[in-house]
Each structure stands twice: as structure tokens, then as C-alpha cells.
Design an enzyme around this catalytic site. Structure first.
Site, mmCIF file in Angstrom:
data_model
loop_
_atom_site.group_PDB
_atom_site.id
_atom_site.type_symbol
_atom_site.label_atom_id
_atom_site.label_comp_id
_atom_site.label_asym_id
_atom_site.label_seq_id
_atom_site.Cartn_x
_atom_site.Cartn_y
_atom_site.Cartn_z
ATOM 1 N N GLY A 218 0.813 -1.206 0.000
ATOM 2 C CA GLY A 218 0.000 0.000 0.000
ATOM 3 C C GLY A 218 0.844 1.252 0.000
ATOM 4 O O GLY A 218 0.360 2.342 0.281
ATOM 5 N N GLU A 259 4.876 -6.991 0.633
ATOM 6 C CA GLU A 259 4.572 -7.466 -0.722
ATOM 7 C C GLU A 259 4.130 -6.319 -1.618
ATOM 8 O O GLU A 259 2.990 -6.269 -2.062
ATOM 9 C CB GLU A 259 3.500 -8.561 -0.655
ATOM 10 N N ARG A 298 -6.378 2.409 -16.105
ATOM 11 C CA ARG A 298 -6.424 2.992 -14.762
ATOM 12 C C ARG A 298 -7.094 4.370 -14.680
ATOM 13 O O ARG A 298 -7.870 4.613 -13.750
ATOM 14 C CB ARG A 298 -5.022 3.053 -14.152
ATOM 15 N N CYS A 328 -14.096 3.204 -29.193
ATOM 16 C CA CYS A 328 -15.422 3.746 -29.442
ATOM 17 C C CYS A 328 -16.253 3.807 -28.163
ATOM 18 O O CYS A 328 -17.326 3.218 -28.051
ATOM 19 C CB CYS A 328 -16.107 2.956 -30.533
ATOM 20 N N TYR A 356 0.030 -2.158 -12.863
ATOM 21 C CA TYR A 356 -1.395 -2.275 -13.213
ATOM 22 C C TYR A 356 -1.724 -1.621 -14.552
ATOM 23 O O TYR A 356 -2.801 -1.056 -14.721
ATOM 24 C CB TYR A 356 -2.275 -1.707 -12.089
#
Ligand SMILES: *Cc1c(COP(=O)(O)O)cnc(C)c1O
Length: 411
Positions: A218, A259, A298, A328, A356
């Protein structure tokens, strides 16, 4: 990496293309291990889902990292990249007991976040040590979609369910060898993180056979100039101290695990796209690039900011552009951004494109997924080819509708 190096890569490998700077990855890895140098046993498990190219995984292996995986496919990818089962932790959410058993059979560390699964697994495999994912109910996320520690989150076993958990452990005679939390992305307030860590330590005391305590991830990285990021160095100092005194009280030198995904790879990545056309409407100047949310979702999925630079004209006059794709559907990468003057054919570089980004890419609009390049030792290495039309058709099964209808199958 310099603009000239990036432009050369776009020229050589075409656009759009993802480029990752290996040196930035190793710098981030070393920053993290450096921040926790006072912890005797430190384990960094790179979160594969952020960027799962096998060459990236091999690079992490070379750095001495382990990996954090969330699917049996990621486990197998890790094994294929050369990780030993004991360097892999499997932290899924909502998967079947069968998938957890498959991973356990391969010898990887299992991390369970559901009491029902814990009981079933413990009953069948009491000899396999298991880590448990705790939800400390600490609100630490930067965005509702990515904060996973709060009360109504689907992640983890609530701290309020610990008595139930302890009964399961006692009844099944299973061993809990690790305790884990992952409160969510974008931790800015170190005190919030330390508060959650206190809850984890309190919980850990109740388990007598621990080998490690895993604080998940995080860590926030900067997305634009002046952005605040998690102060890893300060966190390292404060948490190491707490961890070392916890180990003393516990009576064993445990391993401290993390992690991170984003922290390790986000800033290493640049996504290079080519401007197809600049379109002026009555109110807006659009720069339309040869990509869309099929390649980088994202911004549309959770409003994340990716700085956009015109690397073809870095000294041009700055103007305001809304950068959009060719899909589109509305696929706005950035609204009213101040960018050096853009002309058709210019290469735009999207920053923070390591985590990501490619791993969330799709074939929407039947477009090819981009190539990936790793910049390593001052050289561009192609680590994934751009897809071709064969890839689009590969698993599709054609029905021949012009075939004569069988009148009777029974002769
Ligand atoms: C996604 C994930 C991570 C990585 O999170 P980042 O914000 O990319 O550092 C770590 N642990 C688990 C269990 C995850 O699901």
C-alpha cells in the site's frame, strides 16, 4: 531514461509500447531493503499482479526478492521464472478450496483469508502450515476501490472473528506460521499504518508458532510533481523498532515481510503512444493517440493520474490538450493537460506505467496488446512481442454455417 532513448525504442519497436527501466526497479527494491536494514530477517515479496512479464519476474529473482501471487497461474508463472516454491506466497481472495490445494501441493506458502476455507483446509491438511490474512479494519486507502482494510471489505478475516479462528486452529490441530494484513493501496499516513501494525502484533501474540509477520503493501508513489509519497525511510525506522521489540517479547526472531507491487514497478514504466490526430472542437483540443483503455485502463477505472509528456517536442510551446484514445467509448487519459505543442505523429509518454497497466490490458475493439521492452544495462530488450492477428483469432472456434443440415443422425 532520456527522451531520446524512449523515442528510439518507439521507432524500433513501434507504438504503442510499454518500456520499463530496470535500474529504477532495483533502486526502489534497494530503497525498501535499506529502510528496514535494522530488521534481521526481511523478506520482500513482489506482488506479481502489478506487472507479470516473466522477464520482470526473473529480474526480481535476481534481486533476491520473493513473490506474492493471487492466482494459481501467477504461482506457475513464478515457478517458470525460476522462483522456488518457498519463495512464493499465495494470497488469493475468493478462490476455491481446490485452487488453494493446488498451490499447497506445489509447496508454496498459503495465505487464507476466509474462516470457512480455513476450516476445510485445516481439516484436510492439518500438516500444511498456513498464514492468515487479518483485516484490522483500518481505513487507509486513497480511493474507495482500493482500500481493503475497512469494516465492509471482502478482504481478510476480521479481528473480531479471532476467537472463532482460534477454535478452528485448535480443533483441526493445524499450524499458523504467518500473520498478514494488506490494508489497501496509497498509505500516506505512516501513523495509520503503525496503528494497524499494533493491531496485527496484538493478534500475532495469540499464535505460538509464527515464522513471519507480513505487512502487505500500500505504499504510495508520486504521480506528479509535488505529490506526496509514503515516507519509506521514516516507516522503516519506526516499524523496525516496533517489530524488533515485538520479536523480543515473542521470544523468536521472526521474518518481517512486505509485498509491494506499485512501489517497486510503477515509476519504472513509460507507456509510449503515437498521436494519430489533433482534433480541435469549439471548446477543446483533443490529442488522439493510437491506444485507449484497452491498453491503459487505470484513468478510466479509478481516476488515476498519469503524467503525459510530448517527448517528440519537449521544448515546444505549452498548450492545453485533452488526451484521448481511439476506442469507441469515452476513453480520456487526461483532461486539459498542459503539454508541449502536439502535432500528428508525435510520441506521447505516459508516466507511472509500470504497475497495473500492461497487466490490465485487453483486446477490446479487437486491438493487439502492445509490446513490452525492458531497458537493462543501457540496452533495450524486447520482453513481449506485440500481438498479431493470429492472437486475436487463436482461441476462437468458427462454425461453418454453410454446411448442409444433417436430416437424420440415426441411420
Ligand atoms: C495487490 C496486492 C498487493 C500489492 O499492492 P500495491 O498497492 O501494488 O503495492 C499486495 N498484497 C496483496 C495481497 C495484494 O492483493
Amino acid at each position: 531514461m532520456t527522451n531520446v532513448q524512449l523515442l528510439k525504442i518507439a521507432e524500433e519497436f513501434g507504438s504503442p509500447v510499454y518500456v520499463y527501466d530496470a535500474e529504477k526497479i532495483s533502486n526502489q527494491y534497494n530503497r525498501l531493503t535499506g529502510a528496514f536494514k535494522n530488521v534481521k530477517n526481511l523478506k520482500i515479496n513482489y506482488a506479481v499482479k502489478a506487472l507479470s512479464n516473466i522477464s520482470i519476474l526473473k529480474f526480481f529473482n535476481k534481486l533476491g526478492s520473493g513473490i506474492d501471487t493471487v492466482s494459481i497461474q501467477e504461482v506457475n508463472l513464478g515457478l517458470a521464472a525460476g522462483f522456488l516454491p518457498e519463495q512464493i506466497i499465495f494470497t488469493p481472495n475468493g478462490v476455491s478450496l481446490t485452487e488453494i490445494e493446488q498451490a499447497a501441493k506445489l509447496g508454496v506458502q498459503i495465505n487464507i483469508d476466509n474462516l470457512s476455507i480455513l476450516e476445510q483446509f485445516g481439516t484436510k491438511h492439518p500438516k500444511t502450515p498456513v498464514c492468515i490474512r487479518i483485516n484490522p479494519h483500518v481505513m487507509a486507502g486513497g480511493n474507495a476501490n482500493i482500500s481493503v482494510g475497512h469494516i465492509d471489505s471482502k478482504f481478510g478475516i476480521s479481528i473480531h472473528q479471532i476467537p472463532h479462528l482460534l477454535r478452528i486452529v485448535e480443533n483441526t490441530k493445524m499450524t499458523i506460521n504467518g500473520i498478514h494484513m494488506h490494508t489497501g493501496s496509497d498509505i500516506l499516513d505512516i501513523d495509520v499504518f503503525l496503528y494497524a501494525s499494533e493491531i496485527l502484533f496484538e493478534t500475532a501474540k495469540q499464535f505460538k508458532n509464527l515464522d513471519f509477520v507480513d505487512f502487505g503493501s500500500g505504499f504510495k508513489v508520486p504521480y506528479k510533481d509535488g505529490d506526496i509519497e509514503t515516507n519509506i525511510e521514516e516507516l522503516g525506522k519506526k516499524l523496525s523498532k516496533k517489530f524488533n521489540s515485538f520479536c523480543k517479547a515473542y521470544g523468536k526472531e521472526l521474518t518481517l515481510a512486505f509485498e509491494p507491487g506499485k512501489f517497486l514497478v510503477s515509476e519504472s514504466g513509460s507507456f509510449l503512444t503515437k498521436v494519430n490526430t489533433v482534433k480541435q472542437t469549439t471548446s477543446t483540443v483533443f490529442a488522439q493517440v493510437d491506444s485507449g483503455f484497452n491498453h491503459l485502463i487505470r484513468p478510466m477505472l479509478y481516476g488515476s493520474h498519469h503524467d503525459i509528456k510530448n517527448i517528440s517536442n519537449p521544448n515546444g510551446r505549452e498548450r492545453f490538450y485533452t488526451v484521448v484514445g481511439y476506442i469507441c467509448e469515452t476513453d480520456t487519459f487526461g483532461n486539459n493537460r498542459r503539454i508541449n505543442e502536439i502535432n500528428d505523429g508525435d510520441i506521447l509518454s505516459f508516466k507511472n506505467a509500470g504497475a497495473y497497466c500492461f497487466s490490465m490490458a485487453s483486446n477490446y475493439n479487437s486491438r493487439y496488446r502492445p509490446a513490452e521492452v525492458l531497458w537493462y544495462n543501457n540496452k533495450a530488450h524486447l520482453i513481449r512481442k506485440r500481438e498479431t492477428f493470429d492472437d486475436i483469432l487463436k482461441n476462437q472456434v468458427e462454425i461453418n454455417f454453410s454446411e448442409k443440415k444433417e436430416t437424420s443422425l440415426v441411420k
